[in-house]
Design a protein around this motif. Structure first.
Motif, mmCIF file in Angstrom:
data_model
loop_
_atom_site.group_PDB
_atom_site.id
_atom_site.type_symbol
_atom_site.label_atom_id
_atom_site.label_comp_id
_atom_site.label_asym_id
_atom_site.label_seq_id
_atom_site.Cartn_x
_atom_site.Cartn_y
_atom_site.Cartn_z
ATOM 1 N N TYR A 187 0.843 -1.371 -0.146
ATOM 2 C CA TYR A 187 -0.210 -0.456 0.465
ATOM 3 C C TYR A 187 0.957 1.316 -0.356
ATOM 4 O O TYR A 187 0.792 2.147 -0.647
ATOM 5 N N GLY A 190 2.381 1.698 -3.599
ATOM 6 C CA GLY A 190 1.222 1.900 -4.438
ATOM 7 C C GLY A 190 1.850 0.327 -5.789
ATOM 8 O O GLY A 190 1.651 0.737 -6.585
ATOM 9 N N SER A 195 -3.376 -2.332 -4.668
ATOM 10 C CA SER A 195 -3.303 -0.879 -4.088
ATOM 11 C C SER A 195 -4.647 -0.289 -4.079
ATOM 12 O O SER A 195 -5.336 -0.775 -3.936
ATOM 13 N N ASP A 196 -4.535 0.421 -2.995
ATOM 14 C CA ASP A 196 -6.170 1.137 -2.342
ATOM 15 C C ASP A 196 -5.651 2.422 -1.194
ATOM 16 O O ASP A 196 -4.591 2.889 -1.491
ATOM 17 N N GLU A 197 -6.410 3.417 -2.132
ATOM 18 C CA GLU A 197 -6.158 5.062 -2.058
ATOM 19 C C GLU A 197 -6.726 5.302 -0.726
ATOM 20 O O GLU A 197 -5.504 5.785 -0.042
ATOM 21 N N LYS A 198 -6.847 4.580 0.256
ATOM 22 C CA LYS A 198 -7.471 5.090 1.677
ATOM 23 C C LYS A 198 -5.656 4.947 1.942
ATOM 24 O O LYS A 198 -5.169 4.923 3.820
ATOM 25 N N MET A 200 -3.096 3.610 1.403
ATOM 26 C CA MET A 200 -1.601 4.636 0.299
ATOM 27 C C MET A 200 -1.459 5.485 1.735
ATOM 28 O O MET A 200 -0.939 6.184 1.788
ATOM 29 N N LYS A 201 -2.401 6.630 1.706
ATOM 30 C CA LYS A 201 -2.498 7.720 2.955
ATOM 31 C C LYS A 201 -2.123 6.686 3.927
ATOM 32 O O LYS A 201 -1.644 7.943 4.777
ATOM 33 N N ARG A 204 1.967 6.094 3.906
ATOM 34 C CA ARG A 204 2.176 7.248 3.441
ATOM 35 C C ARG A 204 3.679 7.772 4.432
ATOM 36 O O ARG A 204 5.049 7.415 4.034
#
Ligand code: HEC
Ligand code: HEC
Length: 222
Positions: A187, A190, A195-198, A200-201, A204
């Motif tokens: 994650y 990416g 992957s997953d947007e939530k 990844m945030k 990070r």
């Protein structure tokens, strides 16, 4: 014959798919989303103990094949293979769908999931997620307590204070350590495999030590 082809044949044989191709007239759903038909069926089954039990038994049969990696009771014996026991049914179904649709990539699970009918996916998800998971105590309490601090800052918001998640969010409590590490790292980076947007945030800004500590803590949650 390579391993994967053998596995496909073995699965087709086990499930009788070779003789009877899976019937799969499904309403179209966006890639990776659980088809509405399957969700509706799960809700219906939850109201009917007899049908639920029947589906569970079918799931146990399907799981005979999966058990080579995930264990018969969904408690994986390999630290890089996820436990399915105690997982949330909705989340597990969504992942099976992601593998099927190529939204999550694994050279073994992808082709495998394409071989299962929607009922077989539902059945095996019901079977596995209704098993009990066992966790392992943290071997390094100091590291676990650091992990707890990181977890309680952010992760609990979606995965819950105990790591149980809900129908939409993964249960991560007691999950296998190597698998947790790989997932978190993917994650963060990416990765094309997953992957997953939530997520990844959320990952990070994690350091290597944060990740190790999180894995120690999450794996020890019961
Ligand atoms: C050869 C070993 C192997 C077999 C057999 C196998 N799996 Fe898996 N499974 C894996 C691995 C490894 C992963 C993690 C993949 C990744 O993240 O790249 C996985 C991931 C999953 C996940 C996602 C779990 C999560 O927490 O997100 C589900 C659900 C799953 N498998 C279900 C099944 C089912 C159902 C079967 C049988 C039809 C099956 N698997 C057979 C190795 C296997
Ligand atoms: C805003 C909601 C949200 C927060 C906060 C969150 N997650 Fe997640 N997490 C998700 C979603 C959504 C997924 C599933 C994504 C997918 O389908 O790949 C997920 C998946 C995961 C997985 C993979 C589970 C599995 O069985 O494969 C792990 C591990 C994980 N999260 C750990 C964490 C950690 C550690 C934190 C805190 C640093 C965290 N999450 C914070 C939403 C969240």
């Amino acid at each position: 014959m390579d391993k994967l082809n053998f596995a496909r044949l073995a699965l087709a044989f086990l499930l009788g798919l070779a003789a009877a191709p899976a019937v799969l007239a499904q309403a179209a759903a966006p890639g990776g989303a659980v088809p509405q038909m399957t969700e509706d069926k799960l809700q219906e089954l939850r109201k009917d103990a007899g049908s639920f039990e029947k589906m569970y038994r079918t799931g146990r049969k399907v799981a005979d094949f999966c058990s080579h990696c995930h264990g018969q009771s969904g408690q994986s014996t390999k630290t890089d293979v996820p436990n399915l026991a105690g997982q949330n049914t909705g989340y597990a179904l969504a992942q099976l769908q992601k593998f099927t649709d190529g939204k999550r990539i694994n050279s073994f699970c992808g082709p495998l999931m394409k071989k299962l009918s929607s009922d077989e996916k539902l059945a095996v998800a019901i079977y596995y997620t209704n098993q009990e998971v066992t966790s392992r105590p943290a071997t390094d309490p100091a590291m676990a307590s650091r992990g707890k601090a990181v977890y309680e800052k952010n992760c609990f918001k979606c995965h819950g204070t105990g790591g149980y998640g809900d129908e939409k969010y993964a249960r991560i409590a007691g999950q296998q350590p190597e698998y947790l590490m790989t997932s978190i790292r993917r994650y963060k980076e990416g990765s094309a495999a997953r992957s997953d947007e939530k997520m990844m945030k959320q990952t990070r800004s994690l350091t290597e030590d944060d990740m190790k500590a999180l894995v120690m803590y999450i794996g020890s949650l019961k």
